[in-house]
Design an enzyme around this catalytic site. Structure first.
Site, mmCIF file in Angstrom:
data_model
loop_
_atom_site.group_PDB
_atom_site.id
_atom_site.type_symbol
_atom_site.label_atom_id
_atom_site.label_comp_id
_atom_site.label_asym_id
_atom_site.label_seq_id
_atom_site.Cartn_x
_atom_site.Cartn_y
_atom_site.Cartn_z
ATOM 1 N N GLY A 1 -11.970 18.032 -15.023
ATOM 2 C CA GLY A 1 -10.726 18.784 -15.104
ATOM 3 C C GLY A 1 -9.615 18.062 -15.838
ATOM 4 O O GLY A 1 -9.821 17.046 -16.520
ATOM 5 N N HIS B 1 7.250 -8.773 4.976
ATOM 6 C CA HIS B 1 8.193 -9.334 4.008
ATOM 7 C C HIS B 1 7.441 -10.285 3.070
ATOM 8 O O HIS B 1 6.552 -11.014 3.515
ATOM 9 C CB HIS B 1 9.292 -10.106 4.743
ATOM 10 C CG HIS B 1 10.197 -10.872 3.829
ATOM 11 N ND1 HIS B 1 11.233 -10.276 3.143
ATOM 12 C CD2 HIS B 1 10.206 -12.189 3.470
ATOM 13 C CE1 HIS B 1 11.855 -11.177 2.412
ATOM 14 N NE2 HIS B 1 11.248 -12.368 2.598
#
Length: 464
Positions: A40, A446
């Site tokens: 596609g 972090h």
């Protein structure tokens, strides 16, 4: 007599291919009809090739700005478009071949190459490239996954010039000297940044006063500013009146209310998509479409005709690879898994893959304001995000909107480095229906972009 099947899938995009495999695995004798390349739009002329170009363009951009990070790269940074294209073609080939092999080796699945047309509500003809009917198939379950194609608006003189769509632009092997792009939405801006970073001069014709007219103005203007800083030229309130050929396949553009014409070496139309439904024989099956040719479906993606479904871009319920795949999951849930699922409850999410990317989920600020609901809002500039500062890429902002009564997040946007990944923590919370403190007090790692999402929520205040 038509060949008999239990199910027929028309098209092998991101929804059709996995659905065909699931149908076959369920014991259904399944036919797949593909008229062109397997995989596609996404695999062949959409996500896969354009994101490979985004990667090459970013490499060139980072190399040109390496000195800001203390890295010296001697010599001129240039882009060999032929090599960029060759890499793209290799990636496409691997993906396309993988889809085809997957389907051809799936249980109870038979592949037919050709163009499908309905001759009745349960019968399809298959034609070859010469228009000759080669076979007829019949099934009680038919699934349409034919996608969309580029839409080029009528412009005086168009038949006399060479122009490009997103598909043909990806076939160039030499860099355009001056690429002019008609349109200012997602595809237009991605190509504008790509080819500017490749080294082309780029001009974008914007019909209105800013880009991305459907996005919040603050987010759109940041993207516009980033591209302008990189050298993309925008012409606003620019309506194309006519085009004329120039020597060497160039194009002269005449703009309404402009004193002088604009000359381009290459012209790209990025002005929207149209559904591949005009040559499917839908009338013979009694299938209803809207004025744009999109197939009308209900929440379970059933068309107006029992036993026929439409999934992917062709149904107008989403225009992305991930919505097409989600359509497959919805159909499979209802038809094969014995559980109810509906597109009506889907939370829309998508990204614009400029650099930095814009990722969005749910309602925009403008939509929330228009709804008049009691809401909270928080924003944060990317300059407050440590990871962005460490990378030297602080363009952008985060925004989140919360229903003040339910405390559920109703919309968010992250424009910034890795925003297309960080948005998923918000998508997951919204999908779970959890209140925003669930995310606000979560432990995030972090230093990351996502770690500032809880901090963003700390700043919620009434939307006034």
């Amino acid at each position: 007599m038509p060949d008999q099947f239990d199910a027929i899938v028309i098209g092998t995009g991101q929804g059709g291919s996995p659905l065909a495999v699931r149908l076959g695995a369920s014991g259904r004798k399944t036919a797949v009809i593909e008229r062109a390349a397997f995989g596609g739009t996404c695999v062949n002329v959409g996500c896969t090739p354009t994101k490979s170009y985004v990667a090459s363009a970013r490499a060139a951009h980072v190399a040109r700005h390496a000195a800001a990070l203390g890295v010296d790269i001697s010599g001129t940074i240039s882009v060999d478009l032929a090599r960029v294209k060759a890499r793209k073609d290799q990636i496409i080939g691997q993906s396309r071949d993988g889809v085809e092999k997957w389907l051809r080796t799936a249980d109870n699945v038979t592949i037919f190459n050709g163009h499908a047309r309905f001759t009745s509500a349960n019968t399809l003809s298959i034609s070859n490239a010469n228009g000759q009917i080669t076979q007829e198939l019949q099934a009680s379950e038919i699934f349409i996954n034919t996608g969309t194609r580029s839409m080029v608006p009528p412009v005086a003189g168009l038949e006399h010039i060479r122009y490009h769509t997103n598909a043909t632009l990806l076939e160039l092997t030499d860099l355009p000297e001056h690429l002019v792009i008609v349109g200012s939405s997602y595809i237009a801006l991605e190509f504008a940044q790509i080819f500017r970073r490749f080294g082309s001069r780029v001009t974008v014709l914007v019909r209105g006063e800013r880009v991305l007219g459907r996005e919040d103005e603050d987010l759109a203007l940041i993207i516009q500013s980033v591209l302008q800083r990189e050298g993309v030229n925008f012409l606003f309130n620019a309506d194309l009146a006519r085009v004329d050929p120039l020597p060497d396949d160039g194009v002269r553009l005449t703009l309404q209310n402009a004193n002088e014409p604009l000359d381009a070496s290459h012209l790209l139309f990025a002005t929207g998509r149209q559904p591949n439904t005009d040559d499917l024989g839908l009338a013979a099956a009694g299938i209803t479409t809207n004025t744009q040719g999109l197939i009308t479906v209900d929440g379970q993606l059933r068309t107006s005709v029992p036993g026929i479904w439409a999934i992917g871009d062709v149904n107008g319920r989403g225009a992305f690879t991930h919505t097409s795949y989600d359509d497959f999951q919805i159909v499979a849930a209802n038809l094969l898994d014995g559980r109810r699922s509906s597109v009506d409850s889907r939370i829309m999410a998508y990204a614009v893959f400029v650099d930095p990317p814009l990722a969005r989920v749910g309602m925009s600020e403008a939509e929330v304001r228009k709804s008049g609901r009691d809401a909270l809002i928080a924003t944060m500039p990317m300059s407050r995000v440590g990871r962005a500062r460490e990378r030297g890429e602080t363009d952008g902002m985060m925004k989140v909107l919360v229903d003040a009564q339910t405390r559920q997040i109703i919309g968010a946007g992250i424009l910034g480095i890795e925003g297309d990944e960080a948005i998923h923590s918000i998508i997951d919370i919204m999908t779970a229906g959890a209140p925003y403190p669930t995310l606000q007090y979560a432990l995030h790692i972090h230093p990351t972009i996502s770690e500032l999402v809880p901090t963003l929520l700390d700043g919620l205040k009434p939307l006034v």
